[in-house]
Design an enzyme around this catalytic site. Sequence first.
Site, PDB file in Angstrom:
ATOM      1  N   HIS A 178       0.802  -1.223   0.000  1.00 22.59           N
ATOM      2  CA  HIS A 178       0.000   0.000   0.000  1.00 22.59           C
ATOM      3  C   HIS A 178       0.837   1.276   0.000  1.00 22.59           C
ATOM      4  O   HIS A 178       0.290   2.359  -0.193  1.00 22.59           O
ATOM      5  CB  HIS A 178      -0.952   0.003   1.198  1.00 22.59           C
ATOM      6  CG  HIS A 178      -2.041  -1.020   1.086  1.00 22.59           C
ATOM      7  ND1 HIS A 178      -2.982  -1.009   0.074  1.00 22.59           N
ATOM      8  CD2 HIS A 178      -2.331  -2.098   1.843  1.00 22.59           C
ATOM      9  CE1 HIS A 178      -3.808  -2.030   0.224  1.00 22.59           C
ATOM     10  NE2 HIS A 178      -3.421  -2.716   1.284  1.00 22.59           N
ATOM     11  N   ARG A 205       6.808  -6.389   3.006  1.00 22.00           N
ATOM     12  CA  ARG A 205       5.559  -6.923   2.457  1.00 22.00           C
ATOM     13  C   ARG A 205       5.525  -6.691   0.951  1.00 22.00           C
ATOM     14  O   ARG A 205       5.654  -5.565   0.480  1.00 22.00           O
ATOM     15  CB  ARG A 205       4.339  -6.271   3.106  1.00 22.00           C
ATOM     16  CG  ARG A 205       3.029  -6.813   2.529  1.00 22.00           C
ATOM     17  CD  ARG A 205       1.835  -6.534   3.401  1.00 22.00           C
ATOM     18  NE  ARG A 205       1.445  -5.123   3.416  1.00 22.00           N
ATOM     19  CZ  ARG A 205       0.298  -4.686   3.933  1.00 22.00           C
ATOM     20  NH1 ARG A 205      -0.553  -5.544   4.495  1.00 22.00           N
ATOM     21  NH2 ARG A 205       0.013  -3.397   3.933  1.00 22.00           N
ATOM     22  N   ASP A 261      16.573 -11.506  -3.783  1.00 20.50           N
ATOM     23  CA  ASP A 261      17.906 -11.227  -4.311  1.00 20.50           C
ATOM     24  C   ASP A 261      18.492  -9.926  -3.762  1.00 20.50           C
ATOM     25  O   ASP A 261      19.715  -9.804  -3.634  1.00 20.50           O
ATOM     26  CB  ASP A 261      17.877 -11.172  -5.844  1.00 20.50           C
ATOM     27  CG  ASP A 261      17.868 -12.556  -6.486  1.00 20.50           C
ATOM     28  OD1 ASP A 261      18.004 -13.550  -5.754  1.00 20.50           O
ATOM     29  OD2 ASP A 261      17.722 -12.628  -7.721  1.00 20.50           O
ATOM     30  N   GLU A 280      -6.547 -12.477   5.534  1.00 20.04           N
ATOM     31  CA  GLU A 280      -7.309 -11.236   5.723  1.00 20.04           C
ATOM     32  C   GLU A 280      -8.632 -11.266   4.966  1.00 20.04           C
ATOM     33  O   GLU A 280      -9.162 -10.224   4.570  1.00 20.04           O
ATOM     34  CB  GLU A 280      -6.465 -10.036   5.307  1.00 20.04           C
ATOM     35  CG  GLU A 280      -5.720 -10.219   3.997  1.00 20.04           C
ATOM     36  CD  GLU A 280      -4.726  -9.109   3.729  1.00 20.04           C
ATOM     37  OE1 GLU A 280      -4.854  -8.011   4.329  1.00 20.04           O
ATOM     38  OE2 GLU A 280      -3.828  -9.316   2.898  1.00 20.04           O
ATOM     39  N   ASP A 296      -8.830  -5.451   6.203  1.00 20.81           N
ATOM     40  CA  ASP A 296      -9.413  -6.167   5.064  1.00 20.81           C
ATOM     41  C   ASP A 296     -10.421  -7.202   5.532  1.00 20.81           C
ATOM     42  O   ASP A 296     -11.457  -7.403   4.897  1.00 20.81           O
ATOM     43  CB  ASP A 296      -8.318  -6.833   4.232  1.00 20.81           C
ATOM     44  CG  ASP A 296      -7.685  -5.879   3.242  1.00 20.81           C
ATOM     45  OD1 ASP A 296      -8.413  -5.329   2.401  1.00 20.81           O
ATOM     46  OD2 ASP A 296      -6.467  -5.675   3.304  1.00 20.81           O
TER      47      ASP A 296
END
Length: 266
Positions: A48, A73, A87, A152, A178
């Site tokens: 977000h 996240r 990576d 969620e 959510d």
Amino acid sequence: MNMPINRFKAALASGAPQYGIWAGFASGYAAEITAGFGYDWMLIDGEHAPNTVPSILAQLQAVAPYSSAPVVRAVSHDPVLIKQLLDIGVQTLMIPMVESAEQARALVQATRYPPHGIRGVGGGLTRATRWDAVPDYINTAHQQLCLIVQVESRAGIENAAAIAAVDGVDAVFIGPADLSTGLGHVGNPSHPEVQEKIRSAIDATRAAGKLSGILAPAEQDARRYQDWGCQFIAVGIDISLMRQAALANLARYRQSAEPHTSSKTY
């Protein structure tokens, strides 16, 4: 050079509660300030917040000297993006909106090299290997990875036990915002139905022998979820904390500048 130790994973293994903060400014400079506050962990939000792989890399580099452990996240389940994040040195990865054990198994595969998964080999090109300075990285990388899956939605909560039981899933993180929206209680995660679903997911995760976490900026919520068994809890959001402090600061001056009116009547 030895494999970098995943401080977040090690702290979870200690059994001590871990208090975190959301980092949403998408800036290495802001992330470094946040890292200095002393929270046990910080969530660099690629879902977000307006983050890209390079901006996440800049934040990982900025917070590396600090004790606050970075958790990243991702925006989606895309295995190509997961490969890029791993990576650049992400060791604790949170994936949103996981609704089934099948999805969880696919995410585990995205974090593992063949024959146990599908992660591509970058070798000397990658920060994760310290540009080939970490010996036997391919065979040992998974030991320091921590995969957190987010439940969620109604489906995610109902399948929490099966999701948590997937080998390679280290923890389950619950998203109250959510979840409450999906259950029809928009803006009301305190609704009894939402709370019942949250507790059932925590119980299912613990029964599977895995750890659970949650976002809970309100203190009464955070303490309740900890009592229910959550071990890692995000108790603040940097943007929200700045906004609240700024509004409170301005309000003091606005109020003091208001003209005084007399209560005398004639």
